[in-house]
Design an enzyme around this catalytic site. Structure first.
Site, PDB file in Angstrom:
ATOM      1  N   ASP A 189       4.561 -28.057  82.926  1.00  0.00           N
ATOM      2  CA  ASP A 189       3.873 -27.963  84.225  1.00  0.00           C
ATOM      3  C   ASP A 189       2.442 -28.519  84.189  1.00  0.00           C
ATOM      4  O   ASP A 189       1.863 -28.796  85.235  1.00  0.00           O
ATOM      5  CB  ASP A 189       3.818 -26.495  84.689  1.00  0.00           C
ATOM      6  CG  ASP A 189       5.195 -25.868  84.785  1.00  0.00           C
ATOM      7  OD1 ASP A 189       6.176 -26.622  84.881  1.00  0.00           O
ATOM      8  OD2 ASP A 189       5.291 -24.625  84.765  1.00  0.00           O
ATOM      9  N   MET A 236      10.513 -29.983  88.710  1.00  0.00           N
ATOM     10  CA  MET A 236       9.966 -28.672  88.292  1.00  0.00           C
ATOM     11  C   MET A 236       8.439 -28.680  88.343  1.00  0.00           C
ATOM     12  O   MET A 236       7.825 -29.677  88.694  1.00  0.00           O
ATOM     13  CB  MET A 236      10.425 -28.339  86.880  1.00  0.00           C
ATOM     14  CG  MET A 236      11.757 -27.636  86.826  1.00  0.00           C
ATOM     15  SD  MET A 236      12.066 -27.054  85.136  1.00  0.00           S
ATOM     16  CE  MET A 236      13.499 -26.036  85.418  1.00  0.00           C
ATOM     17  N   THR A 288       3.422 -26.594  78.037  1.00  0.00           N
ATOM     18  CA  THR A 288       4.186 -26.472  79.267  1.00  0.00           C
ATOM     19  C   THR A 288       4.415 -27.831  79.912  1.00  0.00           C
ATOM     20  O   THR A 288       3.522 -28.689  79.902  1.00  0.00           O
ATOM     21  CB  THR A 288       3.541 -25.555  80.329  1.00  0.00           C
ATOM     22  OG1 THR A 288       4.265 -25.689  81.565  1.00  0.00           O
ATOM     23  CG2 THR A 288       2.095 -25.856  80.623  1.00  0.00           C
ATOM     24  N   GLN A 326      14.644 -31.507  82.477  1.00  0.00           N
ATOM     25  CA  GLN A 326      13.246 -31.934  82.345  1.00  0.00           C
ATOM     26  C   GLN A 326      12.554 -31.295  81.137  1.00  0.00           C
ATOM     27  O   GLN A 326      11.479 -31.733  80.718  1.00  0.00           O
ATOM     28  CB  GLN A 326      12.473 -31.597  83.628  1.00  0.00           C
ATOM     29  CG  GLN A 326      12.930 -32.431  84.810  1.00  0.00           C
ATOM     30  CD  GLN A 326      12.513 -31.840  86.150  1.00  0.00           C
ATOM     31  OE1 GLN A 326      11.522 -32.262  86.724  1.00  0.00           O
ATOM     32  NE2 GLN A 326      13.259 -30.870  86.639  1.00  0.00           N
ATOM     33  N   GLY A 370       2.456 -21.013  77.676  1.00  0.00           N
ATOM     34  CA  GLY A 370       1.852 -21.384  78.950  1.00  0.00           C
ATOM     35  C   GLY A 370       0.924 -20.295  79.479  1.00  0.00           C
ATOM     36  O   GLY A 370       0.352 -19.518  78.701  1.00  0.00           O
TER      37      GLY A 370
HETATM   38  O1  F6P Z   1       7.100 -23.292  83.239  1.00  0.00           O
HETATM   39  C1  F6P Z   1       8.078 -24.214  82.954  1.00  0.00           C
HETATM   40  C2  F6P Z   1       9.197 -24.156  83.957  1.00  0.00           C
HETATM   41  O2  F6P Z   1      10.177 -25.105  83.592  1.00  0.00           O
HETATM   42  C3  F6P Z   1       8.772 -24.336  85.405  1.00  0.00           C
HETATM   43  O3  F6P Z   1       8.565 -25.686  85.751  1.00  0.00           O
HETATM   44  C4  F6P Z   1       9.947 -23.704  86.121  1.00  0.00           C
HETATM   45  O4  F6P Z   1       9.547 -23.228  87.395  1.00  0.00           O
HETATM   46  C5  F6P Z   1      10.293 -22.547  85.208  1.00  0.00           C
HETATM   47  O5  F6P Z   1       9.801 -22.890  83.931  1.00  0.00           O
HETATM   48  C6  F6P Z   1      11.761 -22.255  85.122  1.00  0.00           C
HETATM   49  O6  F6P Z   1      11.904 -21.105  84.357  1.00  0.00           O
HETATM   50  P1  F6P Z   1      13.250 -20.599  83.702  1.00  0.00           P
HETATM   51  O7  F6P Z   1      13.567 -21.477  82.539  1.00  0.00           O
HETATM   52  O8  F6P Z   1      12.926 -19.207  83.276  1.00  0.00           O
HETATM   53  O9  F6P Z   1      14.304 -20.698  84.750  1.00  0.00           O
END
Ligand code: F6P
Length: 357
Positions: free
Chosen positions: A136, A178, A134, A283, A111
């Site tokens: 996102d 997310m 990603t 997700q 990402g």
């Molecule tokens: O970037 C992908 C993502 O799932 C985001 O949507 C979310 O904010 C973040 O990663 C969560 O990160 P982690 O898995 O480090 O908690």
């Protein structure tokens, strides 16, 4: 003979394996003796020299497998120039391993943060080709990232499931989606799931507008309401604060996430019973949806094509249905956000969806 490194970095998503398979299968067609170095756990493996030689059989049966066969980790870009606890220069170490393994190129799947480090490696003289991963969908230079559609499907299923219970009980339900600092996932899942109110980081909300939208629904005889709230949603009040002020304010915030705060405020203002659902990391889990399998296979094949042509320093993007190489220096450090004036927002508003603005 070609020696190619594969590296997956940052939060995982459903279609990483499908994408690596796309690259590998295309490379094997061209160079049956290609050596693929699976660099373990993202940039950590490149820094500390951890890899596993992958064979053609490693790429069989993984089209439908979520996660990543070579592991991943978060290695923040801003810490890359800071030596580790033993004084190791991480950038020099990565270059050293790249040279030691005699790589022709590293294929990097990741990402935004990952792309900044990939660009740094390019600037330092390493050949890299990157792929936009990603859930996102916030990577600049590509209309879509792999993983996004699979996550939309899961978040939509969560909203769909909430519909029946919300209707039975006549409650307000919040589904927190997310997406980090952007609202693509919430916007798409919210529309697909028939949410009544969608809150995105790009459109700061006013709690009074949310309360009004809920009361309007009650007056219309609707017994329940569903909000799709992005994890990065922000109130107008907070959006007006400086970064420093916001950080200080959030320090004393008793709520585990924004949805809980909004839920309490709705309950206080409208007296309606509120429930919160956070699908969280589900997700990012499970098998990639067919759409992701297709774009992952196509993007992977296109990345291999760049390697065959020795065209390095690009991210393989997807624009207007076509695969395009996007220079890494253009991608690194930019964020693709939802435009509040875009047609998708206007259309959603036309459907009667409130954005709380
Ligand atoms: O970037 C992908 C993502 O799932 C985001 O949507 C979310 O904010 C973040 O990663 C969560 O990160 P982690 O898995 O480090 O908690």
């Amino acid at each position: 003979m070609k020696r190619i490194g594969f590296l997956t970095s940052g939060g995982d998503c459903q279609s990483l394996n499908a994408t690596m398979r796309g690259v590998a299968k295309t490379l094997y067609q061209m160079y049956p003796d290609v050596e693929i170095y699976g660099i373990l756990e993202g940039y950590k493996g490149l820094i500390y020299g951890n890899y596993r030689l992958l064979q053609s059989r490693d790429f069989s049966g993984i089209l439908t497998e979520g996660g990543t066969i070579i592991g991943t980790s978060r290695q923040p870009f801003k810490a890359m120039r800071t030596p580790d606890e033993n004084g190791l220069d991480k950038v020099e170490a990565m270059k050293e391993n790249y040279r030691k393994w005699n790589l022709d190129c590293i294929v990097i799947l990741g990402g935004n943060g990952t792309h900044k480090t990939a660009n740094l490696l390019r600037e330092e003289g390493c050949n890299v080709v990157t792929l936009p991963k990603t859930i996102d969908n916030d990577i600049w230079g590509t209309d879509i990232t792999f993983g996004f559609q699979s996550a939309v499907d899961i978040a939509t299923t969560a909203i769909d499931s909430i519909h029946t219970t919300a209707a039975s009980h006549g409650r307000v339900f919040i589904v927190e989606v997310m997406g980090h600092k952007v609202g693509w996932l919430t916007l798409h899942a919210g529309i697909a799931g028939g949410a009544d109110i969608i809150l995105l980081p790009e459109i700061p909300y006013d709690i009074e507008s949310i309360a009004k939208a809920l009361e309007k629904r009650t007056k219309e005889g609707k017994r329940f309401s569903i909000l799709a709230v992005a994890e990065g949603a922000i109130s107008k009040e907070d959006a007006a604060l400086s970064k420093k002020e916001l950080k200080a304010k959030r320090k004393n915030n008793p709520f585990p996430s924004i949805s809980y705060q909004i839920g309490k405020e709705i309950q206080d203002r409208t007296g309606q019973e509120v429930r919160i659902t956070v699908p969280g990391h589900t997700q990012r889990g499970g098998a990639p949806c067919p759409y992701d399998r297709v774009i992952s296979s196509r993007l992977g094949a296109a990345a291999a094509r760049l390697i065959i042509e020795e065209k390095y320093g690009y991210m393989v993007g997807f624009r207007d249905g076509e695969i395009v190489p996007v220079p890494l220096e253009d991608v690194a450090g930019k964020l693709k956000m939802v435009n509040p004036d875009s047609t998708i927002i206007r259309e959603a508003k036309g459907l009667g969806i409130s954005f709380g603005d």
